[in-house]
Write a protein that holds these residues in place. Structure first.
Motif, PDB file in Angstrom:
ATOM      1  N   ARG A  15       0.859  -1.186   0.000  1.00  0.00           N
ATOM      2  CA  ARG A  15       0.000   0.000   0.000  1.00  0.00           C
ATOM      3  C   ARG A  15       0.891   1.230   0.000  1.00  0.00           C
ATOM      4  O   ARG A  15       1.690   1.403   0.917  1.00  0.00           O
ATOM      5  CB  ARG A  15      -0.898   0.017   1.242  1.00  0.00           C
TER       6      ARG A  15
ATOM      7  N   GLN B 277      -3.462  11.045  -7.071  1.00  0.00           N
ATOM      8  CA  GLN B 277      -4.165  10.432  -8.186  1.00  0.00           C
ATOM      9  C   GLN B 277      -3.180   9.730  -9.128  1.00  0.00           C
ATOM     10  O   GLN B 277      -3.353   8.566  -9.468  1.00  0.00           O
ATOM     11  CB  GLN B 277      -4.910  11.523  -8.966  1.00  0.00           C
ATOM     12  N   GLN B 278      -2.139  10.483  -9.483  1.00  0.00           N
ATOM     13  CA  GLN B 278      -1.117   9.971 -10.389  1.00  0.00           C
ATOM     14  C   GLN B 278      -0.443   8.709  -9.874  1.00  0.00           C
ATOM     15  O   GLN B 278      -0.201   7.761 -10.609  1.00  0.00           O
ATOM     16  CB  GLN B 278      -0.042  11.038 -10.558  1.00  0.00           C
TER      17      GLN B 278
ATOM     18  N   GLN C  93      -1.513   6.704  -7.536  1.00  0.00           N
ATOM     19  CA  GLN C  93      -2.434   5.670  -7.036  1.00  0.00           C
ATOM     20  C   GLN C  93      -2.205   5.387  -5.554  1.00  0.00           C
ATOM     21  O   GLN C  93      -2.064   4.233  -5.144  1.00  0.00           O
ATOM     22  CB  GLN C  93      -2.256   4.374  -7.830  1.00  0.00           C
TER      23      GLN C  93
ATOM     24  N   THR D 134      -3.127   4.919  -1.752  1.00  0.00           N
ATOM     25  CA  THR D 134      -4.337   4.432  -1.081  1.00  0.00           C
ATOM     26  C   THR D 134      -4.461   4.892   0.374  1.00  0.00           C
ATOM     27  O   THR D 134      -5.546   4.945   0.911  1.00  0.00           O
ATOM     28  CB  THR D 134      -4.409   2.885  -1.112  1.00  0.00           C
TER      29      THR D 134
ATOM     30  N   GLY E 276      -8.342  10.855  -4.212  1.00  0.00           N
ATOM     31  CA  GLY E 276      -8.820   9.493  -4.372  1.00  0.00           C
ATOM     32  C   GLY E 276      -8.277   8.479  -3.375  1.00  0.00           C
ATOM     33  O   GLY E 276      -8.309   7.274  -3.613  1.00  0.00           O
TER      34      GLY E 276
ATOM     35  N   LYS F  84      -7.988   5.992  -0.211  1.00  0.00           N
ATOM     36  CA  LYS F  84      -8.971   5.024   0.286  1.00  0.00           C
ATOM     37  C   LYS F  84      -9.101   5.075   1.807  1.00  0.00           C
ATOM     38  O   LYS F  84     -10.131   4.720   2.364  1.00  0.00           O
ATOM     39  CB  LYS F  84      -8.541   3.604  -0.098  1.00  0.00           C
TER      40      LYS F  84
END
Lengths: 214, 214
Positions: free
Chosen positions: B82, B140-141, B143, B145, B167, B169
């Motif tokens: 992660r 965002q770029q 990814q 989490t 974005g 999580k």
DNA sequence: TAGATTGTTAATCGATTAACAATC
DNA sequence: TAGATTGTTAATCGATTAACAATC
């Protein structure tokens, strides 16, 4: 003394935090329903929890925010001053020393310790740094009751022993390891991994759309 | 997916820690009785907890330490990488960045953020520091989490919003405040006061000679 | 007074612990 | 084989939630 359930004990600081916020916003009276709603709890549970602190509410009116705050502080014994040593003046130790809100909970950092020669004699956020080997004598002299351990895992036991030698009553252990101590010395292990496990579990649950209560 | 009880989830990292130590010492097989003894738990409870991970033991023999470790890691999803941002490069943030053992649990800090101009462009323990306003686009770029929040309370919500915009999580919140977020974003509040309440409670209990189980 | 909220008892729920057959 | 340990069912314990009379 009635034993307070562990879950109740863990919720009390959350009530306290919420109530302080409310007081800041000028709220004077509050009901268990409102508190429950804010913290996603059951109102009966809130009343039961608050009952432990000995505070009394009035039907229809609810509780006085100020009274409630004082009752919780008193019950947690956070109105009692506790002098503490911070052992390990690294990043985590510095973070502890810098967060002066712990005083609001009765915890006063009066000295810090480190094995790094270059740090000894300096100050971190007004708290002086001493050599590790000064711990037992200074702890005894200054009647220190709490030791905050922010050293690497491999140093934890050694430092704990020095604190215990100095007559400390409790150790708040942030090192990622367990510590052996006589049973009259309270050890509170603060393990970050416990919290991380809760985090990753929730992530998996959300992925499975099993969004429970929380 | 069966829901794992919260207490079980909190105990699993403790088993993991103990088992790793055992493996370091060359222990290959272990029974629930031994684990229970080491962590002051009931052996049935240990077996029940371990059952959730899907691992199987053998009567008379017990469990293989290595198998157990892998099963727990897998179950906690700590074998999944992660990528995470650390927001707030102060003492606590630096402590997080410096403790590289989080990688053992799948958590990789790939970038840190701070509002302090003088920190931007520098590195802390090899992790580069960027400006706060870069959070949404970079998250965002890359990814990302997980967002680790180590900012002062008053900045927490603002920063959380940026992470959510990017974005993210889940948010591991170390700021002493609560955060509002859409329900699909996992928030794990790591409150030091909860742990302090447990500490002071135990101190009072010891004073009253009510030394229970612990 | 009517209505909301407390304090408390009873019911439910879930987690821990005890018991024990199966098994290596 | 005898003995230890697992896996699992049943019993217990404690915490949460529901229900409701008392009360402001």
């Amino acid at each position: 003394m009635r034993i307070t359930p562990e879950p109740t004990m863990r919720r009390l600081p959350h009530y306290l935090h919420f109530l302080k916020r409310q007081m800041e916003n000028g709220v004077e009276k509050i009901s268990s329903t409102i508190i429950a709603q804010a913290l996603s709890l059951d109102s009966t549970q809130v009343r039961k929890d608050l009952e432990y602190t000995g505070v009394k509410g009035k039907p229809k009116t609810g509780f006085f925010v100020k009274e409630l705050i004082n009752a919780i502080l008193e019950f947690l014994t956070w109105t009692t001053r506790r002098d503490a040593f911070v052992v390990g003046a690294g990043n985590l130790g510095s973070a502890m020393l810098g967060y002066n809100r712990f005083r609001d909970y009765g915890l006063h950092f009066v000295a810090a310790f480190d094995s790094d020669e270059s740090k000894i004699g300096t100050k971190i956020y007004d708290t002086p740094i001493f050599s590790i080997d000064k711990i037992p004598s200074m702890a005894q002299q200054m009647q220190i009751t709490v030791g905050v351990l922010t050293v690497p895992a491999q140093a934890a036991q050694e430092v704990a022993d020095l604190l215990i030698k100095g007559g400390i009553k409790a150790i708040w252990n942030f090192a990622p390891t367990y510590i052996k101590a006589p049973k009259e010395v309270v050890i509170e292990n603060h393990q970050f991994t416990e919290s991380l496990a809760a985090l990753t579990r929730k992530m998996v649950e959300v992925d499975f759309h099993l969004l429970k209560k929380e």
